[in-house]
Design an enzyme around this catalytic site. Sequence first.
Site, PDB file in Angstrom:
ATOM      1  N   HIS A 204       0.867  -1.183   0.000  1.00  0.00           N
ATOM      2  CA  HIS A 204       0.000   0.000   0.000  1.00  0.00           C
ATOM      3  C   HIS A 204       0.899   1.227   0.000  1.00  0.00           C
ATOM      4  O   HIS A 204       1.596   1.499   0.982  1.00  0.00           O
ATOM      5  CB  HIS A 204      -0.920   0.003   1.216  1.00  0.00           C
TER       6      HIS A 204
ATOM      7  N   ASP B  80       1.414   4.918   0.120  1.00  0.00           N
ATOM      8  CA  ASP B  80       1.126   6.326   0.372  1.00  0.00           C
ATOM      9  C   ASP B  80       2.279   7.131  -0.221  1.00  0.00           C
ATOM     10  O   ASP B  80       3.424   7.010   0.230  1.00  0.00           O
ATOM     11  CB  ASP B  80       1.030   6.586   1.878  1.00  0.00           C
TER      12      ASP B  80
ATOM     13  N   ASP C  50      -7.558   1.930   2.212  1.00  0.00           N
ATOM     14  CA  ASP C  50      -7.358   2.700   3.438  1.00  0.00           C
ATOM     15  C   ASP C  50      -8.106   4.022   3.400  1.00  0.00           C
ATOM     16  O   ASP C  50      -7.767   4.960   4.105  1.00  0.00           O
ATOM     17  CB  ASP C  50      -5.857   2.954   3.648  1.00  0.00           C
TER      18      ASP C  50
ATOM     19  N   HIS D   3      -5.353  10.161   0.397  1.00  0.00           N
ATOM     20  CA  HIS D   3      -5.965  10.416   1.700  1.00  0.00           C
ATOM     21  C   HIS D   3      -5.006  11.029   2.708  1.00  0.00           C
ATOM     22  O   HIS D   3      -5.426  11.834   3.539  1.00  0.00           O
ATOM     23  CB  HIS D   3      -6.602   9.138   2.265  1.00  0.00           C
TER      24      HIS D   3
END
Length: 896
Positions: A13, A15, A125, A350
């Site tokens: 994941h 980010d 997420d 996010h």
Amino acid sequence: MTKKKVYIVSHSHWDREWYLPYEEHHMRLIELVDNVLDLIENDPEFNSFHLDGQTIILDDYLQVRPEKKEAVKKAVQAGKLKIGPFYILQDDFLISSESNVRNMLIGHLESQKWGAPVQLGYFPDTFGNMGQTPQMMQLANLPAAAFGRGVKPIGFDNQVLESDYSSQYSEMWWEGPDQTKIFGLLFANWYSNGNEIPSEKEAAIAFWKQKLADVERYASTDHLLMMNGVDHQPVQRDITKAIALANELFPEYEFIHSNFDDYLKAVQEELPEDLGTVTGELTSQETDGWYTLANTSSARVYLKQWNTKVQRQLENIAEPLAAMAYEVTGDYPHDQFDYAWKTLLQNHPHDSICGCSVDEVHRGMMTRFENANDVGHFLADEATRQLTEAIDTSVFPEKAHPFVLFNTSGYQKTEVVTVEVEIERLPFYTGKPEDLYHELKQKATPDYQVIDPTGKAVASRIVKEDVRFGYDLPKDAFRQPYMAKYLTVELSVKEMAPFSWDSFALIQGETKAFEGSLLAQPATNEMENEFIQVKIENNGSLTIADKKTGEIFSKLLTFEDTGDIGNEYIFFKPTEDQGITTENVTAEITNKENSPVKASYQIKQTVMLPVSADERLEEEQKAVREFRERQAQRSTTLRPFEITTVVTMIKESNQLFFETTINNQIKDHRLRVLFPTGMVTETHEADSIYEVVTRPNQVSDTWENPTNPQHQQAFVNVHDQNKGVTIFNEGLNEYEVLADGTIAVTLIRCVGELGDWGYFATPEAQCQGEYTFKYGLSLHGKPEERFATYQQAYSAQIPFNAATTARHEGKLAPNHVYLTTAEGPIGWTAVKRQEQTNHLVVRGFNLTAQNIPCELHKETQPATCLTNVLEEPLTPAIEVDAPLRPFEIRTWRFEK
């Protein structure tokens, strides 16, 4: 006996920026993809790597490793590198409806450059999931969505579902407000339930005993999903060895290295009949309320304000103008818009738009916002120039100074507009700049009046005269500097049609004054128009009477300040804090403007606030003490805090506009503005993503958080059967409806740490300095009247676009309605050109839960067809003028 099959999906994941600045994560990404490509090349048992659902990772990687482009393409086309379908992993609620669509559209187009995207809406997420996800996924040809938050898993042994927001299984149906239903996959044990699988026997036995029990607790079939990765996780290089060991140790299972395509196909073929359905938005409604992360909607409010500004510039100003200008030029700046949208979308992950990263990340975001906004302004200016050069202004007299107003919104607009008109220019080649400046400055300016194309005088007022430097940048010549004199003209525009333009001109002559009574009564601090009567009380709060319904609302515009010892994710008030309000202050009230068309008052209020939290907070932060266990209180040292609000009324409008300015030197606090409605209702409504969502005013039995923060886009509304209050805003995304019906809108929230899994100091999240907040209020009567206030809220975020031009002939009429829209409760989100064909594309949605008639014409022509959000014709086809279904999102295409 049939073996249970365990699907192990390798992923990370990613980010792009979070607890490290972008470039530090970026450099780690290069290492990750290098290692993935090496595994793909050298381990024939390595099935594939899921690239986190976002194609931007490919751009980020190839920016540093351009020589790897062919290797990447080969891996994608071989099905070894699984990409898409999105451009970035966005926050659903804090970006606009159209931004959510553009993320899918750009992700789809980018995926097609490499190969086929994974047909899965991927929200691992996301801090809550928008209710329209099922319809949006279906309109993007995505039959399923996977998500990590929002639904409470009950477990196999519990046969009773608690609500629409809980599920017995990790698999479920997800139904949107329009009743579109897709397959939903919850990462019930998070997207790391198969991370770091041991390749050593004893460790593997312990690992799999626990992990298999965890996944089987929620699985609805014998197909079990194990996510081999987590945040920024390096690829497990010995994964195939670990899988071989698992097959040896647990022969009753079949372990395979796999991918979402194969897993989704297998699991959906064997779903049980008792599979549950969750409905609408999924925001962890059935939890204790502490980790919904809704308070990210108020972290670093300046990001939200800039985001709203840039979205409006691209979606509602530049694109509609460019779409209209195409009629003149036959050209549309697709590449420039693509660049602007990608730049903006890079601020929408996010951890970025939510304001929950380290300071370096958010400094970088400001540059992207400014860059995207600059491109949007350039494209709007170019389109405006192309249009005004083609508009026939020869109807105006010689020596007239024509100007054109564009309403690029999908709504009638009633405003008092100011336009700056150049009345004289002296090029630099005619003299010394300083002499030219003084020549214009000293030259007497005659009276001017505004006329329409028929020559009729329009009521107006000259509010400012200015002389300053300017320049032109011709397309075929060197820059041309000059000095010029400008007049700023104020005129009242009433019910200007959506998607239209009107022409005016400034000519010498006596100004036609505004007619009617003055709106303000300064002696009593009141103002009044045909819709509302406003009284400013001594403490600065407002008492407003709705002249249509007779309802009176009091104590509106009260400010409340509380301490905040939480973090960028979560608001937490010190245990002994009672809050401080402006209820008992004496305000300084000044009438700033008073005319027959517009009135405004300035209200200054001063409260004494603690300068910060006390010294215990820093120690508790450094110790990574969970926020609910903190003992810090607000400091006993106080300082004055001034709140200055300008309240504006327009003659022809039922809206009241507020502009609040502060110079924030206080830390560890939250400032809200309160609007007591006097209505205690079970539900309220708010603007969400392609949806006016109805939310309960009461929390679930499991809720422990004393607050219930919510997301909004343009407005929130509380109403009963006789009256209602709509509060609208620009970039203020957090609100709460209190138990007594008060609407509380967060203006600013200031904290000193990131939060989550460690201690990351974020001094810039204290938001020190000057801030201005724009918001407003509309009152309505019966419930069916509320939709007009919602459309007014959308319109309030989209200013008129004005441009001056010369007197000339042209093929376009001086006044023109480009698109004729149906009157009714429709939200309009896009007017643009399709990339492949240049066909006109228009998008909107039904604000209501009822079928509504809808006709849309370009001039006199109906649309050619309806499309999905990827702008492909719908199959089967639907009539272009068919009624809009409840909560339907519709995209029209015009091919002529």
